[in-house]
Design an enzyme around this catalytic site. Sequence first.
Site, PDB file in Angstrom:
ATOM      1  CG  ASN A 109       1.965  -0.338   5.820  1.00 43.82           C
ATOM      2  OD1 ASN A 109       1.409   0.294   6.734  1.00 43.82           O
ATOM      3  ND2 ASN A 109       1.323  -0.690   4.722  1.00 43.82           N
ATOM      4  CG  HIS A 111      -2.176  -4.211   3.307  1.00 47.14           C
ATOM      5  ND1 HIS A 111      -2.769  -3.008   2.968  1.00 47.14           N
ATOM      6  CD2 HIS A 111      -2.749  -5.152   2.509  1.00 47.14           C
ATOM      7  CE1 HIS A 111      -3.657  -3.224   2.004  1.00 47.14           C
ATOM      8  NE2 HIS A 111      -3.658  -4.515   1.714  1.00 47.14           N
ATOM      9  CB  SER A 138       0.972  -8.796   5.028  1.00 48.36           C
ATOM     10  OG  SER A 138       0.100  -9.687   4.382  1.00 48.36           O
TER      11      SER A 138
HETATM   12  C1  GRF Z   1      -5.445  -1.355  10.087  1.00 43.97           C
HETATM   13  O1  GRF Z   1      -6.413  -2.238   9.620  1.00 43.97           O
HETATM   14  C2  GRF Z   1      -4.179  -1.495   9.294  1.00 43.97           C
HETATM   15  O2  GRF Z   1      -3.957  -2.781   8.808  1.00 43.97           O
HETATM   16  C3  GRF Z   1      -4.406  -0.564   8.126  1.00 43.97           C
HETATM   17  O3  GRF Z   1      -5.105   0.513   8.682  1.00 43.97           O
HETATM   18  C4  GRF Z   1      -5.820   0.097   9.832  1.00 43.97           C
HETATM   19  C5  GRF Z   1      -5.382   0.993  10.945  1.00 43.97           C
HETATM   20  O4  GRF Z   1      -6.072   0.772  12.132  1.00 43.97           O
HETATM   21  N1  GRF Z   1      -3.163  -0.209   7.494  1.00 43.97           N
HETATM   22  P1  GRF Z   1      -5.536   1.410  13.465  1.00 43.97           P
HETATM   23  O5  GRF Z   1      -5.489   2.921  13.244  1.00 43.97           O
HETATM   24  O6  GRF Z   1      -4.193   0.842  13.741  1.00 43.97           O
HETATM   25  O7  GRF Z   1      -6.531   1.048  14.525  1.00 43.97           O
END
Ligand code: GRF
Length: 321
Positions: A109, A111, A138
């Site tokens: 994932n 984050h 991360s």
């Molecule tokens: C990103 O900021 C990611 O870190 C978080 O959700 C957001 C997703 O953005 N988990 P995207 O859909 O990849 O543009």
Amino acid sequence: MKERAKVAVLISGRGSNMAALVYAAKADDCPYEIILVASNDPAAPGLQLAEAEGIDTFAHPHKGLNRAELDQIMHEAVTKTGAEYIALAGYMRILSDEFVSKWQDHMLNIHPSLLPKYKGLNTYQRALDSGDTQAGCSVHLVTPELDDGPVLAQTAVAILSDDTADLLAERVLIAEHQLYSTTLAKYVTREMDPNWILAEVRKRALALEETYERPSFGAPGWRVGSEKTGKYFAYFSHRHFGETGTSLFVKTSGLDEQSALLDADPDLYFAPKFYGKSGWIAIRLDTGRTDWGHIADCLKKSWRMVAPRRLTRMLDIADEF
Ligand code: GRF
């Protein structure tokens, strides 16, 4: 090159991280390919982009389903494609423990914070409110606890004096797009990384009774007995002892067993240059398909051949029955 690792990406919205993974995978030497983009929202803009890139997509609305039901639908869609890994990229559903355990060590994932700081939502504002000088992102392995699994890599992003949550989010996103693909590439090839391989061997060698690590001609080796006078039962060779590649040397019962192994699986075994004469066998560890249970067995057998009798006596007795 080894076949590319097959990755399914789960999204809920924009899908810019998914796009970054897809574009990075267009490089000839990228070790993964994106074979599916799936979403809990059929209207997720990212799905359209994936389709345009010729990637299979799957969507199933989460409405009316409980967590386990949605997870089961996603799991089936993903496994059907033959994916070996899942990359969560803005997938806004909490996962059931069951789903997480099915994908243990195979689900990543991204984050937008420097974990363990700011798990959950509103990470940018929380970083600003705390007066942090750095935010970041991360990539971590997914475990049942939200945003809690082992961190694989992070990028720090400086906070500017006039930052807002939106401005900061934009810059963190640039960092995310770089970090996710490089980390995923590294992760799916970890089984070829000599340091990772060494750590796996070490864990298993040192799990045996009364073992110590002691280098031999620059190569890591493991002995059994006392720390000073123990006998070697394994050597790790990464371009040591005149060999190429990465392999493990263990003892066999003698030249007969050694040649039987060489005949049985010449792709896996070879006779190491200097140690081969005395019945040691080398097992290749850089095939990307190492059977670690088998390696543990080989270490144990080799250990047993040189371990002091007080350690092996019980095993010998058990064998007689
Ligand atoms: C990103 O900021 C990611 O870190 C978080 O959700 C957001 C997703 O953005 N988990 P995207 O859909 O990849 O543009």
